[in-house]
Design a protein around this motif. Structure first.
Motif, PDB file in Angstrom:
ATOM      1  N   UNK A 211     -12.641  66.897 -22.276  1.00  0.00           N
ATOM      2  CA  UNK A 211     -14.031  66.968 -21.826  1.00  0.00           C
ATOM      3  C   UNK A 211     -14.127  66.219 -20.501  1.00  0.00           C
ATOM      4  N   UNK A 212     -14.547  66.919 -19.442  1.00  0.00           N
ATOM      5  CA  UNK A 212     -14.743  66.284 -18.136  1.00  0.00           C
ATOM      6  C   UNK A 212     -16.226  65.974 -18.010  1.00  0.00           C
ATOM      7  N   UNK A 213     -16.539  64.689 -18.150  1.00  0.00           N
ATOM      8  CA  UNK A 213     -17.926  64.238 -18.251  1.00  0.00           C
ATOM      9  C   UNK A 213     -18.162  63.133 -17.209  1.00  0.00           C
ATOM     10  N   UNK A 214     -18.782  63.468 -16.073  1.00  0.00           N
ATOM     11  CA  UNK A 214     -18.968  62.477 -15.003  1.00  0.00           C
ATOM     12  C   UNK A 214     -19.743  61.249 -15.488  1.00  0.00           C
ATOM     13  N   UNK A 215     -19.164  60.083 -15.296  1.00  0.00           N
ATOM     14  CA  UNK A 215     -19.764  58.856 -15.813  1.00  0.00           C
ATOM     15  C   UNK A 215     -20.994  58.431 -15.014  1.00  0.00           C
ATOM     16  N   UNK A 216     -21.029  58.768 -13.737  1.00  0.00           N
ATOM     17  CA  UNK A 216     -22.120  58.307 -12.881  1.00  0.00           C
ATOM     18  C   UNK A 216     -23.278  59.290 -12.801  1.00  0.00           C
ATOM     19  N   UNK A 217     -23.287  60.281 -13.705  1.00  0.00           N
ATOM     20  CA  UNK A 217     -24.385  61.244 -13.752  1.00  0.00           C
ATOM     21  C   UNK A 217     -25.272  60.949 -14.960  1.00  0.00           C
ATOM     22  N   UNK A 218     -26.332  61.772 -15.107  1.00  0.00           N
ATOM     23  CA  UNK A 218     -27.326  61.515 -16.144  1.00  0.00           C
ATOM     24  C   UNK A 218     -27.252  62.519 -17.287  1.00  0.00           C
ATOM     25  N   UNK A 219     -26.085  63.090 -17.522  1.00  0.00           N
ATOM     26  CA  UNK A 219     -25.939  64.026 -18.627  1.00  0.00           C
ATOM     27  C   UNK A 219     -26.071  63.287 -19.959  1.00  0.00           C
ATOM     28  N   UNK A 220     -26.500  64.014 -20.971  1.00  0.00           N
ATOM     29  CA  UNK A 220     -26.705  63.391 -22.278  1.00  0.00           C
ATOM     30  C   UNK A 220     -25.381  62.910 -22.871  1.00  0.00           C
TER      31      UNK A 220
END
Length: 337
Positions: A211-220
Motif C-alpha cells: 500500500x503506497x500511502x503518502x504520510x504527509x497527505x490527509x487521506x483517511x
C-alpha cells in the motif's frame, strides 16, 4: 422586521444584499403579506444599525425585481408574496481534485435551475474553514461540507454546529462527533477490504502487496487499517510505503496507490524499465476517472461513484429527504493487475 443579530457585519457579502435576503425571507415566512406595508427605509436603517443609503439600495433592488412596490409619500409594499426563490447552496471542499469536480458537476446538474451553487476551498485549514462558515452563516440555504482535517475533528464539529442543523449535509467523510447529521459517506476501512477481496485471485499472482500511502497527505488512516486487516485475514505478505521511491518498485509485486501523483511516477518508472503492468508488476489505483481507463491499456481501480455522491446530495435537498447513506464502493478490473 429582522433584528440586528441577523446582519453579519463581518461578512464579505454586501450589507444591502443581506437586507434583501432578510426581507425576502420574512415575506416567504408570511411575516409580510402581499399588499402589506414594510417598515420604512428610516425604520429599517435604525433597526439594523445600517446607513440609510444601504437600506435604500436594498429597497430599490427589491422594487426593480418586482418584490416590492412603492407609493410616493406612503412607502414600500409587498408586491409579490410567492417568490419561489432560487436556493443558495455553498459547497465547502478541502481542495479541488478530479473527483471533487465530479461531485460538483453532478450536483449542479441535478439541482438545475433550482439553485445557485458557490464553491469554497479551505485547503485543509481549520482556521480558513471557520472563517468561511462565519462569513457566510446567513447567506446560504444549505451548506454541503466535505470535512477533511488533520486530527481537528472536534473543532470542525464545533464550527459546523454553528450552522442551523437543517442546513447542513456532509459528504465523503463520516465524522463520529457528528453522527446525527445527514451524510453520504465512504466507509474507508471496510471499503478497501471488500474491493480487494474481489481482486484476491489476481493479487495472489504476486509475491507481495504494497500500500503506497503518502504520510504527509490527509487521506483517511482507516485505509491503512483496512489494508492491514485484509492482508492478515488472507495470509498475504504486505507492506505500507509512506514515501514512494524508485527502489520501492520491484518485480512480481502488487501495489495499491492512493495518490495519483504516485501512480504517474509508478508508470514513469515502469516505462523506463520496460516493465509491463499486469505482468511484471501489478497496480491498483484509488478513485477511477476516464484517464485511468485508457492509461497503460487500463488501470485497475477501487473507487466510489463520485458522480452519484453529487446526485444523491442534490436529491436530498430537492426532496427534503435528509438521511445517512453509505456510498457504494467498486472494484473495476482492467489490465494492470
Amino acid at each position: 422586521m429582522p433584528s440586528i443579530e441577523r446582519i453579519n457585519h463581518e461578512s464579505e457579502i454586501p450589507k444591502y444584499k443581506q437586507v434583501v435576503e432578510l426581507i425576502i425571507s420574512d415575506i416567504e415566512a408570511g411575516i409580510f403579506k402581499k399588499g402589506q406595508r414594510v417598515p420604512s427605509i428610516n425604520e429599517t436603517s435604525e433597526e439594523l444599525l445600517l446607513s440609510r443609503d444601504t437600506v435604500e439600495k436594498a429597497y430599490v433592488h427589491l422594487r426593480k425585481n418586482g418584490i416590492l412596490s412603492s407609493v410616493r409619500g406612503k412607502g414600500y409594499y409587498v408586491n409579490q408574496a410567492n417568490l419561489q426563490k432560487k436556493l443558495k447552496v455553498a459547497l465547502v471542499f478541502n481542495k479541488l481534485s478530479n473527483y471533487k469536480r465530479n461531485i460538483y458537476y453532478s450536483f449542479v446538474e441535478t439541482m438545475g435551475s433550482k439553485a445557485g451553487v458557490d464553491v469554497f476551498i479551505y485547503n485543509y485549514s481549520i482556521d480558513k474553514f471557520e472563517e468561511i462558515i462565519n462569513d457566510h452563516l446567513t447567506a446560504y440555504d444549505y451548506f454541503v461540507i466535505l470535512p477533511q482535517f488533520n486530527d481537528e475533528n472536534d473543532r470542525a464539529a464545533e464550527v459546523i454546529r454553528r450552522i442551523p442543523k437543517k442546513k447542513v449535509l456532509l459528504i465523503d467523510r463520516n465524522l463520529d462527533v457528528l453522527n446525527d447529521y445527514p451524510v453520504v459517506y465512504q466507509e474507508f476501512e471496510k471499503d478497501i477490504q471488500t474491493a480487494l477481496g474481489k481482486a484476491l485471485p489476481l493479487i495472489r499472482k504476486y509475491k507481495n502487496i504494497n500500500l503506497v500511502f503518502p504520510q504527509n497527505e490527509y487521506y483517511s488512516k482507516n485505509i491503512i487499517r483496512g489494508f492491514h486487516i485484509f492482508c492478515q485475514v488472507n495470509n498475504l505478505e504486505f507492506s505500507v510505503i509512506h514515501q514512494f521511491a524508485d527502489e520501492d518498485l520491484k518485480k512480481s509485486q502488487a501495489y495499491v496507490l492512493v495518490s495519483d501523483d504516485d501512480l504517474y511516477r509508478f508508470i514513469k518508472i515502469c516505462r523506463e524499465r520496460n516493465w509491463k503492468t499486469g505482468k511484471d508488476v501489478g497496480v491498483v489505483a484509488y478513485n477511477d476517472n476516464p484517464v485511468k481507463e485508457i492509461l497503460e491499456d487500463g488501470i485497475t481501480t477501487i473507487t466510489t461513484n463520485h458522480d452519484e455522491i453529487g446526485r444523491t446530495v442534490a436529491r436530498m435537498i430537492l426532496d427534503n429527504d435528509f438521511r445517512r447513506i453509505k456510498s457504494p464502493f467498486e472494484f473495476i478490473q482492467r489490465k494492470s493487475l
